[in-house]
Design a protein around this motif. Structure first.
Motif, PDB file in Angstrom:
ATOM      1  N   ALA A  70      24.961  46.914 -31.386  1.00 52.19           N
ATOM      2  CA  ALA A  70      25.681  45.790 -30.943  1.00 52.19           C
ATOM      3  C   ALA A  70      25.657  45.820 -29.198  1.00 52.19           C
ATOM      4  CB  ALA A  70      27.119  46.292 -31.181  1.00 52.19           C
ATOM      5  N   CYS A  71      25.531  46.887 -28.599  1.00 48.99           N
ATOM      6  CA  CYS A  71      25.449  47.180 -27.286  1.00 48.99           C
ATOM      7  C   CYS A  71      24.097  46.313 -26.851  1.00 48.99           C
ATOM      8  CB  CYS A  71      25.122  48.651 -26.925  1.00 48.99           C
ATOM      9  SG  CYS A  71      26.871  49.514 -26.955  1.00 48.99           S
ATOM     10  N   MET A  72      22.955  46.644 -27.533  1.00 53.10           N
ATOM     11  CA  MET A  72      21.559  45.928 -27.046  1.00 53.10           C
ATOM     12  C   MET A  72      21.860  44.646 -27.165  1.00 53.10           C
ATOM     13  SD  MET A  72      19.432  48.466 -26.442  1.00 53.10           S
ATOM     14  CE  MET A  72      17.979  47.651 -26.484  1.00 53.10           C
ATOM     15  N   GLY A  73      22.426  44.114 -28.339  1.00 56.52           N
ATOM     16  CA  GLY A  73      22.564  42.649 -28.672  1.00 56.52           C
ATOM     17  C   GLY A  73      23.432  41.967 -27.376  1.00 56.52           C
ATOM     18  N   VAL A  74      24.392  42.503 -27.020  1.00 58.34           N
ATOM     19  CA  VAL A  74      25.644  42.034 -25.984  1.00 58.34           C
ATOM     20  C   VAL A  74      24.487  41.864 -24.586  1.00 58.34           C
ATOM     21  CG1 VAL A  74      27.463  42.569 -24.615  1.00 58.34           C
ATOM     22  CG2 VAL A  74      27.396  42.693 -26.942  1.00 58.34           C
ATOM     23  N   LEU A  75      23.792  43.016 -24.453  1.00 55.98           N
ATOM     24  CA  LEU A  75      23.111  42.949 -23.027  1.00 55.98           C
ATOM     25  C   LEU A  75      21.970  42.031 -22.986  1.00 55.98           C
ATOM     26  CD1 LEU A  75      23.011  44.686 -20.597  1.00 55.98           C
ATOM     27  CD2 LEU A  75      21.271  46.215 -21.596  1.00 55.98           C
ATOM     28  N   ALA A  76      21.427  41.779 -24.233  1.00 56.56           N
ATOM     29  CA  ALA A  76      20.191  40.762 -24.426  1.00 56.56           C
ATOM     30  C   ALA A  76      20.911  39.522 -24.239  1.00 56.56           C
ATOM     31  CB  ALA A  76      19.609  40.916 -25.710  1.00 56.56           C
ATOM     32  N   LEU A  77      22.029  39.096 -24.933  1.00 57.59           N
ATOM     33  CA  LEU A  77      22.760  37.787 -25.079  1.00 57.59           C
ATOM     34  C   LEU A  77      23.272  37.324 -23.543  1.00 57.59           C
ATOM     35  CD1 LEU A  77      24.120  37.478 -28.549  1.00 57.59           C
ATOM     36  CD2 LEU A  77      22.022  36.458 -27.616  1.00 57.59           C
ATOM     37  N   SER A  78      23.875  38.472 -22.902  1.00 57.55           N
ATOM     38  CA  SER A  78      24.500  38.210 -21.935  1.00 57.55           C
ATOM     39  C   SER A  78      23.368  37.934 -20.469  1.00 57.55           C
ATOM     40  CB  SER A  78      25.393  39.344 -21.318  1.00 57.55           C
ATOM     41  OG  SER A  78      24.450  40.665 -21.008  1.00 57.55           O
ATOM     42  N   ARG A  79      22.138  38.315 -20.663  1.00 53.38           N
ATOM     43  CA  ARG A  79      21.115  38.138 -19.781  1.00 53.38           C
ATOM     44  C   ARG A  79      20.783  36.553 -19.730  1.00 53.38           C
ATOM     45  NH1 ARG A  79      22.907  41.694 -18.061  1.00 53.38           N
ATOM     46  NH2 ARG A  79      22.050  43.563 -17.297  1.00 53.38           N
ATOM     47  N   ARG A  80      20.854  35.995 -20.961  1.00 51.87           N
ATOM     48  CA  ARG A  80      20.464  34.511 -21.009  1.00 51.87           C
ATOM     49  C   ARG A  80      21.271  33.515 -20.112  1.00 51.87           C
ATOM     50  NH1 ARG A  80      18.034  32.603 -25.739  1.00 51.87           N
ATOM     51  NH2 ARG A  80      19.334  30.609 -25.314  1.00 51.87           N
ATOM     52  N   PRO A  81      20.408  32.644 -19.237  1.00 56.68           N
ATOM     53  CA  PRO A  81      21.247  31.719 -18.452  1.00 56.68           C
ATOM     54  C   PRO A  81      22.282  31.007 -18.865  1.00 56.68           C
ATOM     55  CG  PRO A  81      19.207  31.069 -18.720  1.00 56.68           C
ATOM     56  CD  PRO A  81      19.261  32.484 -19.478  1.00 56.68           C
ATOM     57  N   ASP A  82      22.103  30.430 -20.278  1.00 51.41           N
ATOM     58  CA  ASP A  82      23.139  29.727 -21.019  1.00 51.41           C
ATOM     59  C   ASP A  82      24.326  30.343 -21.704  1.00 51.41           C
ATOM     60  OD1 ASP A  82      21.404  30.854 -22.725  1.00 51.41           O
ATOM     61  OD2 ASP A  82      21.364  28.955 -24.096  1.00 51.41           O
ATOM     62  N   GLN A  83      24.376  31.897 -21.449  1.00 50.96           N
ATOM     63  CA  GLN A  83      25.309  32.809 -22.256  1.00 50.96           C
ATOM     64  C   GLN A  83      25.931  33.726 -21.247  1.00 50.96           C
ATOM     65  OE1 GLN A  83      26.336  32.326 -25.211  1.00 50.96           O
ATOM     66  NE2 GLN A  83      24.724  30.988 -25.979  1.00 50.96           N
ATOM     67  N   GLY A  84      27.158  33.713 -21.253  1.00 55.13           N
ATOM     68  CA  GLY A  84      27.844  34.887 -20.404  1.00 55.13           C
ATOM     69  C   GLY A  84      28.202  36.059 -21.424  1.00 55.13           C
ATOM     70  N   ALA A  85      28.552  37.216 -20.683  1.00 57.95           N
ATOM     71  CA  ALA A  85      29.024  38.479 -21.347  1.00 57.95           C
ATOM     72  C   ALA A  85      29.976  38.298 -22.286  1.00 57.95           C
ATOM     73  CB  ALA A  85      29.137  39.449 -20.325  1.00 57.95           C
ATOM     74  N   THR A  86      31.086  37.209 -21.844  1.00 58.86           N
ATOM     75  CA  THR A  86      32.191  37.185 -22.863  1.00 58.86           C
ATOM     76  C   THR A  86      31.749  36.662 -24.187  1.00 58.86           C
ATOM     77  OG1 THR A  86      33.740  37.085 -20.852  1.00 58.86           O
ATOM     78  CG2 THR A  86      34.434  36.327 -22.800  1.00 58.86           C
ATOM     79  N   THR A  87      30.858  35.566 -23.916  1.00 58.00           N
ATOM     80  CA  THR A  87      30.579  34.853 -25.076  1.00 58.00           C
ATOM     81  C   THR A  87      29.564  35.622 -25.874  1.00 58.00           C
ATOM     82  OG1 THR A  87      30.339  32.984 -23.844  1.00 58.00           O
ATOM     83  CG2 THR A  87      29.303  32.946 -25.814  1.00 58.00           C
ATOM     84  N   ALA A  88      28.762  36.419 -25.609  1.00 54.01           N
ATOM     85  CA  ALA A  88      27.905  37.445 -26.206  1.00 54.01           C
ATOM     86  C   ALA A  88      28.887  38.499 -26.977  1.00 54.01           C
ATOM     87  CB  ALA A  88      26.948  38.150 -25.372  1.00 54.01           C
ATOM     88  N   THR A  89      29.915  38.872 -26.187  1.00 52.42           N
ATOM     89  CA  THR A  89      30.635  40.006 -26.792  1.00 52.42           C
ATOM     90  C   THR A  89      31.700  39.454 -27.896  1.00 52.42           C
ATOM     91  OG1 THR A  89      30.763  41.038 -24.658  1.00 52.42           O
ATOM     92  CG2 THR A  89      32.465  41.771 -26.262  1.00 52.42           C
ATOM     93  N   GLY A  90      31.982  38.047 -27.780  1.00 52.81           N
ATOM     94  CA  GLY A  90      32.832  37.513 -28.823  1.00 52.81           C
ATOM     95  C   GLY A  90      31.889  37.466 -30.023  1.00 52.81           C
ATOM     96  N   ALA A  91      30.833  36.809 -29.723  1.00 50.79           N
ATOM     97  CA  ALA A  91      29.977  36.520 -30.906  1.00 50.79           C
ATOM     98  C   ALA A  91      29.726  37.909 -31.874  1.00 50.79           C
ATOM     99  CB  ALA A  91      28.583  36.075 -30.546  1.00 50.79           C
ATOM    100  N   MET A  92      29.459  39.166 -30.995  1.00 50.10           N
ATOM    101  CA  MET A  92      29.326  40.258 -31.683  1.00 50.10           C
ATOM    102  C   MET A  92      30.673  40.968 -32.413  1.00 50.10           C
ATOM    103  SD  MET A  92      26.221  41.531 -31.424  1.00 50.10           S
ATOM    104  CE  MET A  92      24.787  41.031 -30.761  1.00 50.10           C
ATOM    105  N   LEU A  93      31.673  40.477 -31.870  1.00 44.29           N
ATOM    106  CA  LEU A  93      32.865  40.821 -32.533  1.00 44.29           C
ATOM    107  C   LEU A  93      32.934  40.414 -33.971  1.00 44.29           C
ATOM    108  CD1 LEU A  93      36.436  41.308 -30.562  1.00 44.29           C
ATOM    109  CD2 LEU A  93      36.229  40.199 -32.757  1.00 44.29           C
TER     110      LEU A  93
END
Length: 278
Positions: A70-93
């Motif tokens: 999950a940590c790796m997924g949040v970090l990877a998604l939050s690095r995308r220009p079209d995604q933020g850390a909050t969005t990535a975290t919500g998706a993982m949750l």
């Protein structure tokens, strides 16, 4: 006969370690406004624990593996220009918790060990769990001390840290893994769903009394330890769930500190209201 042979003494030692550990890591969780992430990680460990329980494996190892992914997924998604850390975290949750529920429903049952992982019990902490908590405590404190300046720099001036050539992604991953390690190791005592209260609450209380980082660390660790010890005493005397009691002690401490805070005038002057989420 050893002092730790008594279950109450083991519980008290575990409470002290858990309180110190969550208080120390909680400083960075609050400063970086990672409360939502911490809550998401408690849910993200759920599928790993569920799979391990169904397969008869160590549920804490399962939770750790799921948390790492999950940590790796949040970090990877939050690095995308079209995604933020909050969005990535919500998706993982959402994904993590849904996957855990699906695994349990397919297994047609609910493991008692899994229930213990979710709700926790300080009284039933074993010698092995106490040793594990001590080891993780030593490692986390060592890493927090070694990277204290870098982690604080990233909390207050992320762009400046990147411009200075610091490995921002590596430091982010380190902090995410430390948070996940705390969630997994404190689960037997407090329960994975209530760990966020210990990660956020003591530092939120400390910030109501001081705006100095050093003093905040001390007060956060003290508050976390005292809350666990007091919650343990109350739960033992009244035969209540330890995790829930510790959480209520922290919530009470925050509600008492809020109107008495010497810093509330400075909060108002900056047009901001303090909250447990920092």
């Amino acid at each position: 006969m050893s002092w730790l042979d008594s279950y109450t003494h083991r519980a008290l030692a575990e409470a002290a370690l858990v309180g110190c550990l969550c208080g120390a890591v909680g400083l960075h969780v609050v400063l970086r406004r990672m409360s939502f992430f911490a809550m998401a990680m408690t849910h993200a460990t759920f599928p790993g624990v569920a799979v391990a329980a169904v397969l008869g494996l160590n549920i804490y190892l399962g939770g750790a593996v799921a948390g790492l992914l999950a940590c790796m997924g949040v970090l990877a998604l939050s690095r995308r220009p079209d995604q933020g850390a909050t969005t990535a975290t919500g998706a993982m949750l959402a994904t993590g918790f849904a996957l855990g529920v699906a695994v349990l429903s397919a297994a047609d049952g609910f493991s008692r060990n899994l229930e213990a992982f979710m709700t926790g019990s300080l009284i039933t902490v074993t010698d092995k769990e106490l040793v594990t908590t001590t080891g993780v405590f030593a490692l986390v404190v060592l890493l927090l001390t070694a990277f204290h300046k870098e982690l604080l720099h990233g909390a207050f001036d992320r762009e400046g840290q990147r411009a200075a050539g610091y490995p921002v992604a590596g430091l982010d991953l380190l902090l995410l893994l430390l948070v996940e390690a705390v969630i997994v190791v404190t689960a037997p005592a407090i329960g994975v769903m209530l760990t966020m209260a210990l990660l956020v609450g003591p530092t939120a209380i400390a910030r109501l009394w001081t705006d100095r980082v050093g003093t905040t660390v001390f007060l956060s660790v003290f508050t976390g330890t005292a809350s666990c010890a007091l919650g343990l005493a109350i739960s033992t005397h009244w035969n209540l769930a330890a995790g829930g009691t510790v959480t209520l002690v922290i919530a009470t401490g925050f509600l008492i500190s809020l109107p008495l805070s010497p810093l509330r005038s400075s909060w108002r002057s900056h047009g901001r209201t303090p909250s447990p989420t920092g």
